[in-house]
Write a protein that holds these residues in place. Structure first.
Motif, PDB file in Angstrom:
ATOM      1  N   ARG A  28      87.446  37.685  19.323  1.00  0.00           N
ATOM      2  CA  ARG A  28      88.588  36.810  19.615  1.00  0.00           C
ATOM      3  C   ARG A  28      88.119  35.460  20.137  1.00  0.00           C
ATOM      4  N   LYS A  31      86.477  33.465  17.246  1.00  0.00           N
ATOM      5  CA  LYS A  31      87.490  32.940  16.322  1.00  0.00           C
ATOM      6  C   LYS A  31      88.166  31.713  16.918  1.00  0.00           C
ATOM      7  N   LYS A  32      88.495  31.777  18.200  1.00  0.00           N
ATOM      8  CA  LYS A  32      89.134  30.654  18.871  1.00  0.00           C
ATOM      9  C   LYS A  32      88.199  29.442  18.882  1.00  0.00           C
ATOM     10  N   ASP A  35      88.074  27.903  15.427  1.00  0.00           N
ATOM     11  CA  ASP A  35      89.311  27.173  15.158  1.00  0.00           C
ATOM     12  C   ASP A  35      89.328  25.814  15.863  1.00  0.00           C
ATOM     13  N   GLU A  36      88.723  25.754  17.039  1.00  0.00           N
ATOM     14  CA  GLU A  36      88.655  24.505  17.807  1.00  0.00           C
ATOM     15  C   GLU A  36      87.533  23.593  17.317  1.00  0.00           C
TER      16      GLU A  36
END
Length: 51
Positions: A28, A31-32, A35-36
């Motif tokens: 998690r 993935k974050k 994405d950033e």
């Protein structure tokens, strides 16, 4: 993570053992960060920190 993993992660399992967290928690977070735009996914289970 930058200071614990020295710029790249070779495997999710290695990172979870080193960082003392679960595989799901780490996925998690990774993935974050992807994405950033702070990390790059190089392949299945391989990530590299940008910068």
């Amino acid at each position: 993570m930058k200071y614990y993993c020295y710029g790249s992660l070779k495997s999710i399992e290695e990172a979870t053992n080193y960082l003392h967290c679960s595989r799901r928690q780490l996925q998690r977070i990774l993935k974050k960060l992807c994405d950033e735009g702070k990390m790059i996914k190089e392949g299945k289970g391989k990530y590299k920190i940008k910068g």
